[in-house]
Design a protein around this motif. Structure first.
Motif, short mmCIF file in Angstrom:
data_model
loop_
_atom_site.label_atom_id
_atom_site.label_comp_id
_atom_site.label_asym_id
_atom_site.label_seq_id
_atom_site.Cartn_x
_atom_site.Cartn_y
_atom_site.Cartn_z
N LEU A 91 0.82 -1.22 0.00
CA LEU A 91 0.00 0.00 0.00
C LEU A 91 0.85 1.26 0.00
O LEU A 91 0.40 2.31 -0.48
CB LEU A 91 -0.92 0.00 1.22
N LEU A 92 2.08 1.17 0.52
CA LEU A 92 2.96 2.33 0.50
C LEU A 92 3.22 2.79 -0.93
O LEU A 92 3.47 3.98 -1.17
CB LEU A 92 4.28 1.98 1.20
N GLY A 93 3.16 1.85 -1.88
CA GLY A 93 3.35 2.21 -3.28
C GLY A 93 2.33 3.23 -3.76
O GLY A 93 2.66 4.11 -4.57
N GLY A 94 1.09 3.15 -3.27
CA GLY A 94 0.07 4.11 -3.66
C GLY A 94 0.40 5.51 -3.16
O GLY A 94 0.18 6.50 -3.87
N PHE A 95 0.93 5.60 -1.95
CA PHE A 95 1.34 6.89 -1.41
C PHE A 95 2.50 7.45 -2.22
O PHE A 95 2.53 8.64 -2.56
CB PHE A 95 1.73 6.72 0.06
N ALA A 96 3.47 6.58 -2.54
CA ALA A 96 4.64 7.01 -3.31
C ALA A 96 4.22 7.52 -4.69
O ALA A 96 4.68 8.58 -5.14
CB ALA A 96 5.63 5.86 -3.44
N ARG A 97 3.36 6.79 -5.37
CA ARG A 97 2.93 7.21 -6.71
C ARG A 97 2.18 8.53 -6.66
O ARG A 97 2.34 9.37 -7.55
CB ARG A 97 2.07 6.11 -7.35
N TRP A 98 1.38 8.73 -5.63
CA TRP A 98 0.66 10.00 -5.48
C TRP A 98 1.64 11.16 -5.34
O TRP A 98 1.39 12.27 -5.82
CB TRP A 98 -0.26 9.92 -4.26
N LEU A 99 2.79 10.89 -4.71
CA LEU A 99 3.83 11.91 -4.56
C LEU A 99 4.69 12.07 -5.81
O LEU A 99 5.55 12.95 -5.86
CB LEU A 99 4.74 11.55 -3.38
N GLY A 100 4.45 11.23 -6.81
CA GLY A 100 5.26 11.29 -8.03
C GLY A 100 6.53 10.48 -7.94
O GLY A 100 7.44 10.66 -8.77
N LEU A 101 6.61 9.58 -6.96
CA LEU A 101 7.79 8.73 -6.79
C LEU A 101 7.56 7.37 -7.42
O LEU A 101 6.43 6.88 -7.51
CB LEU A 101 8.10 8.55 -5.29
N ASP A 102 8.64 6.74 -7.82
CA ASP A 102 8.61 5.37 -8.32
C ASP A 102 8.75 4.43 -7.12
O ASP A 102 9.80 4.43 -6.47
CB ASP A 102 9.76 5.16 -9.31
N PRO A 103 7.71 3.66 -6.77
CA PRO A 103 7.82 2.77 -5.61
C PRO A 103 9.01 1.82 -5.69
O PRO A 103 9.59 1.45 -4.66
CB PRO A 103 6.50 2.00 -5.62
N GLY A 104 9.38 1.44 -6.90
CA GLY A 104 10.50 0.53 -7.08
C GLY A 104 11.84 1.14 -6.74
O GLY A 104 12.85 0.42 -6.64
N ARG A 105 11.88 2.46 -6.56
CA ARG A 105 13.15 3.12 -6.26
C ARG A 105 13.20 3.66 -4.82
O ARG A 105 14.16 4.34 -4.46
CB ARG A 105 13.37 4.26 -7.25
N LEU A 106 12.20 3.34 -4.01
CA LEU A 106 12.22 3.80 -2.63
C LEU A 106 13.41 3.24 -1.85
O LEU A 106 13.89 3.85 -0.90
CB LEU A 106 10.91 3.44 -1.92
N SER A 107 13.88 2.06 -2.27
CA SER A 107 15.03 1.46 -1.58
C SER A 107 16.30 2.28 -1.78
O SER A 107 17.28 2.07 -1.06
CB SER A 107 15.27 0.03 -2.07
N GLU A 108 16.30 3.21 -2.74
CA GLU A 108 17.47 4.05 -2.95
C GLU A 108 17.53 5.22 -1.97
O GLU A 108 18.54 5.92 -1.89
CB GLU A 108 17.46 4.59 -4.39
N TYR A 109 16.43 5.43 -1.25
CA TYR A 109 16.41 6.51 -0.25
C TYR A 109 17.42 6.22 0.86
O TYR A 109 17.56 5.08 1.31
CB TYR A 109 15.01 6.63 0.33
N GLU A 110 18.13 7.25 1.31
CA GLU A 110 19.10 7.09 2.39
C GLU A 110 18.41 7.35 3.73
O GLU A 110 18.04 8.48 4.03
CB GLU A 110 20.26 8.08 2.21
N PRO A 111 18.22 6.31 4.55
CA PRO A 111 17.50 6.51 5.81
C PRO A 111 18.31 7.33 6.80
O PRO A 111 19.54 7.31 6.79
CB PRO A 111 17.29 5.08 6.32
N THR A 112 17.61 8.04 7.67
CA THR A 112 18.27 8.86 8.68
C THR A 112 18.35 8.08 10.00
O THR A 112 17.47 7.27 10.30
CB THR A 112 17.50 10.16 8.91
#
Length: 223
Positions: A91-112
């Protein structure tokens, strides 16, 4: 030695002890800013990236716990939590797509560090905690997390015009899983009867809730 403390009494005591943190979570400035429409898109994108890391890690932690406690009520409880995390990750993919993000690339985010401390501690509990520690910690934690997800869902709908698909990730956590607390209390009762330490369970709940607050504080600091 088996503890004389009942599961329900232990959870009630811990909730009373954690009330000050829960109050801070219930009135957190980040969700207040969301309710006012004051959280920028960049901060929502960070939220999505952090949650990808957290949910992915927690799903593995719960799967590991289900294997540790296989063929028991605890194993079944942790398996259901792993499955729930898998649902949330989708379901997080739906939030990401709404933000204009590619859900498949969320793993590239650098966590804090501040946002990732929560999930790192869940991993620690998966390796080192008793079934009682984990069940107590999540009975104490999930209500506060769910309440904030409910606030976030309402704010995203009213202030950001987010649709149901975009907000489904928050909705799934805002609605308590039927029977979860009763099943968790049964696991806690069995663990206490077998000699699990109430003091260690208190520590697990206190730390997890503190790391929950750290997550929201970190989200606010990046806003």
């Amino acid at each position: 030695m088996a503890s004389s403390t009942s599961a329900a009494a232990l959870v009630e005591q811990i909730r009373a002890e954690l009330a000050p943190i829960d109050q801070k979570l219930a009135n957190h400035p980040f969700t207040s800013a969301l309710a006012g429409g004051d959280v920028p898109t960049e901060s929502l994108e960070r939220f999505a990236g952090e949650q990808h890391w957290i949910i992915s890690s927690d799903r593995r932690s719960f799967a590991y716990l289900s294997a540790r406690y296989a063929d028991s009520a605890a194993g079944e409880l942790f398996l259901s939590l792993a499955q729930g995390e898998g649902t949330a990750l989708g379901l997080l993919g739906g939030f990401a797509r709404w933000l204009g993000l590619d859900p498949g690339r969320l793993s590239e985010y650098e966590p804090t560090p501040g946002a990732h401390a929560y999930t790192a501690y869940v991993s620690w509990l998966a390796l080192n905690g008793s079934a009682t520690d984990v069940a107590v910690a999540f009975v104490a934690n999930l209500a506060a997390w769910g309440a904030n997800c409910g606030r976030a869902a309402a704010a995203l709908r009213s202030e950001y015009d987010a649709d149901d698909t975009a907000v489904a990730f928050f909705d799934v956590f805002a609605t308590p899983a039927p029977g979860f607390e009763e099943r968790a209390l049964a696991v806690i009762e069995a663990g206490l009867s077998a000699g699990d330490s109430p003091a260690r369970a208190r520590t697990a709940a206190r730390l997890l809730q503190a790391y929950e607050l750290m997550f929201w504080d970190t989200m606010l600091a990046a806003t």
